[in-house]
Motif scaffolding. Structure first.
Motif, PDB file in Angstrom:
ATOM      1  N   VAL A 117       0.903  -1.259   0.033  1.00 27.61           N
ATOM      2  CA  VAL A 117      -0.118  -0.086   0.000  1.00 27.61           C
ATOM      3  C   VAL A 117       0.882   1.072   0.127  1.00 27.61           C
ATOM      4  O   VAL A 117       1.755   1.526   0.768  1.00 27.61           O
TER       5      VAL A 117
ATOM      6  N   SER B 287       1.814   5.109   0.685  1.00 27.61           N
ATOM      7  CA  SER B 287       1.401   5.971   1.622  1.00 27.61           C
ATOM      8  C   SER B 287       2.329   7.334   1.423  1.00 27.61           C
ATOM      9  O   SER B 287       3.280   7.048   0.487  1.00 27.61           O
ATOM     10  N   THR B 288       2.364   8.365   2.193  1.00 34.32           N
ATOM     11  CA  THR B 288       2.988   9.469   2.172  1.00 34.32           C
ATOM     12  C   THR B 288       4.382   9.278   2.033  1.00 34.32           C
ATOM     13  O   THR B 288       5.207   9.964   1.360  1.00 34.32           O
TER      14      THR B 288
ATOM     15  N   SER C  77       9.609  -0.745   0.488  1.00 34.61           N
ATOM     16  CA  SER C  77       9.293   0.454  -0.039  1.00 34.61           C
ATOM     17  C   SER C  77      10.264   0.965  -1.133  1.00 34.61           C
ATOM     18  O   SER C  77      10.134   1.420  -2.194  1.00 34.61           O
TER      19      SER C  77
ATOM     20  N   ARG D 157       1.952   2.410  10.765  1.00 37.48           N
ATOM     21  CA  ARG D 157       1.099   2.962   9.787  1.00 37.48           C
ATOM     22  C   ARG D 157      -0.399   3.193  10.358  1.00 37.48           C
ATOM     23  O   ARG D 157      -0.564   2.450  11.570  1.00 37.48           O
ATOM     24  N   SER D 158      -1.212   3.900   9.744  1.00 39.07           N
ATOM     25  CA  SER D 158      -2.360   4.179  10.236  1.00 39.07           C
ATOM     26  C   SER D 158      -3.430   2.943  10.198  1.00 39.07           C
ATOM     27  O   SER D 158      -2.931   1.794   9.249  1.00 39.07           O
TER      28      SER D 158
ATOM     29  N   LEU E 230      -4.519   2.165   6.414  1.00 39.77           N
ATOM     30  CA  LEU E 230      -3.689   1.605   5.419  1.00 39.77           C
ATOM     31  C   LEU E 230      -3.426   0.028   5.671  1.00 39.77           C
ATOM     32  O   LEU E 230      -3.500  -0.600   4.617  1.00 39.77           O
TER      33      LEU E 230
ATOM     34  N   GLN F 159      -6.455  -1.296   4.207  1.00 36.45           N
ATOM     35  CA  GLN F 159      -6.281  -1.635   2.641  1.00 36.45           C
ATOM     36  C   GLN F 159      -5.333  -2.574   2.464  1.00 36.45           C
ATOM     37  O   GLN F 159      -5.506  -3.197   1.315  1.00 36.45           O
ATOM     38  N   GLN F 160      -4.317  -2.849   3.269  1.00 34.60           N
ATOM     39  CA  GLN F 160      -3.510  -4.001   3.136  1.00 34.60           C
ATOM     40  C   GLN F 160      -4.377  -5.201   3.018  1.00 34.60           C
ATOM     41  O   GLN F 160      -4.178  -5.980   2.169  1.00 34.60           O
TER      42      GLN F 160
END
Length: 497
Positions: A21, A23-24, A53, A163-164, A167, A170-171
């Motif tokens: 996922v 993210s920022t 990442s 992570r939030s 997120l 979503q994963q």
């Protein structure tokens, strides 16, 4: 479509190709990589997606052929890296290459130093210089590199954290689509993972295995999860990674079964903190084991323990800052593990007799100032056994501005399991020792006397009917203190069974 297995969709480690996922921080990573002439540090605890990442970013940028990977834990890569550094040291290579070192913190220190120097040289060559990307777990409170002020603007530093919940959800949803499953409790699973993508994968793996899902289903399949049981099973699995380390910490540097287990209580306190970080001064005084906890912080035994040769096993997991007296769990996955531990089993497996006590102190020493030499020797030996001892010099800063009688009276009346009275002619003459005597004289067999001199005094006669020590049978104070402390500890150990 080729068979897609559970461990490919929700891997316990490695790149999650099907559930990654963006993210920022991933977008910031791409921005830094695209910026010419800059090198990059990617830092954070294990399992938070640092390497994943980088893999995603290099693919996104189409840099597959441009990146040369090295691993800090692969000896063959060490040889390759040494060869590259030799070339760079002779003449800078400026051909737009990217050198990525994963697990940089695992490199030998000499090799780390050479890479450090190569990076600092590289960023001074401008936009045409090759790019270095170092990825790893930094030492407590430090960066992976020592960066001079003059070049800090040319080396980016990205820190990965948890992570939030959105997120993580979503994963899980991406994995649902890949495996053709519906997880009814996916929101609860996302919450249980506490922001850790690897923990989310482990929890979903467990749920799928319990529902006999090992690969992509041919038809949409429901997966039921019992969250508490799933957490417990994952925690049990993580014990192979963290169990021994946890037991070694709670035992402390010099384990004794009779100890009040200060390192156990300390780790449990930090684990129970929502953030995994704790200012010890704020919590110690309110804790039932305040005396033993203050001892390891004030001495400073905790600091020495975490800086000793055996502390390497705690690196990346536990950090202690002696200046602020703050302790924190660095690895979020380890914090999660500690939060779900059965702490009763921890202290029992470590070998302690018990960790909860009815008395604030195991022993309270009562003596006149003229007999401090022998009192100090007895205290030191008891203190080394990590039992709780009331000794006046340890309490001086607490007594300032206090009603001394109100403070020490309860110690001798009921807060200590045993009172150890060092009797001498001076003891009889001193006001404070007589005050202490009045507090404990009714406690009979819980008063252990050490007769430093032969005293004929009716006041003390009732104490002679109980077993005691006599200094005349020992050559030196040191011999006396050694025997007294040994017998006291043996008696305490029998009482704790």
């Amino acid at each position: 479509m080729d068979m897609l297995f559970l461990e490919e969709v929700f891997p316990s480690h490695g790149y999650p190709a099907h559930t990654f996922v963006v993210s920022t921080i991933h977008r910031r990573l791409c921005l830094s990589l695209r910026t010419a002439g800059r090198s990059l540090l990617v830092e954070g605890s294990s399992g938070l997606g640092k390497t994943s990442s980088l893999v995603w970013a290099f693919e996104e940028l189409g840099w597959g052929e441009r990146v040369e990977w090295f691993s800090g834990i692969n000896r063959q890569d060490h040889v390759r890296l040494e060869s590259l550094l030799h070339e760079v040291e002779l003449e800078p290579i400026q051909c737009g290459r990217v050198y990525c070192i994963d697990d940089f913190n695992r490199l030998p220190s000499a090799l780390q130093q050479r890479v450090n120097e190569a990076v600092l040289r590289s960023v001074t060559y401008g936009p045409d210089a090759d790019k270095w990307v170092l990825c790893g777990i930094p030492t407590a409170g430090r960066s992976l590199l020592r960066i001079p002020t003059a070049v800090r603007g040319r080396i980016d530093r990205l820190s990965f954290g948890t992570r939030s919940e959105a997120l993580i959800l979503q994963q899980i949803e991406k994995g649902e689509e890949a495996l053709q499953i519906n997880i009814a409790q996916k929101s609860e699973l996302a919450q249980a993972a506490a922001g850790h993508p690897q923990l989310a994968s482990l929890l979903v793996q467990d749920a799928c295995i319990k529902n006999q899902v090992a690969a992509r289903c041919q038809v949409r399949t429901d997966v039921e999860v019992r969250i508490p049981q799933a957490i417990q099973r994952v925690c049990t699995g993580l014990s192979t990674l963290y169990g021994d380390i946890t037991r070694e910490f709670v035992k402390g540097p010099s384990f004794r079964r009779i100890s009040r287990a200060p390192y156990f209580h300390l780790l449990k306190l930090v684990a129970e903190s929502p953030t995994g970080s704790l200012s010890l001064d704020e919590v110690i005084n309110a804790h039932a084991e305040a005396t033993s906890l203050r001892r390891i912080v004030d001495k400073p035994l905790l600091q020495e323990f975490l800086q000793s040769g055996s502390s390497a096993q705690f690196q990346g997991l536990i950090q202690y800052d002696a200046m602020s007296r703050t302790m924190r769990i660095e690895d979020p996955k380890y914090h999660w593990y500690l939060q779900h531990l059965d702490w009763d089993s921890v202290w029992k497996q470590a070998g302690f007799q018990k960790v909860q006590f009815n008395n604030k102190y195991d022993f309270a020493l009562s003596f006149s100032g003229s007999d401090r030499e022998v009192a100090s020797l007895i205290f030191e030996r008891l203190d080394q056994a990590e039992v709780s001892v009331f000794y006046d010099r340890n309490e001086q800063h607490y007594l300032l501005g206090e009603d001394v009688a109100a403070y020490i009276g309860p110690v001798y009346r009921q807060e200590s399991q045993f009172v150890v009275a060092l009797l001498s002619h001076e003891y009889r003459r001193r006001e404070w020792t007589m005050f202490e005597y009045e507090q404990f004289k009714h406690r009979d067999s819980n008063v252990i006397t050490v007769w430093l001199e032969d005293i004929e005094d009716e006041l003390f006669e009732p104490l002679k009917k109980f077993g005691h020590f006599r200094a005349e049978f020992f050559r030196t104070w040191d011999d006396l203190a050694q025997e007294v402390s040994k017998v006291l500890l043996r008696k305490l150990e029998e009482q704790r069974v």
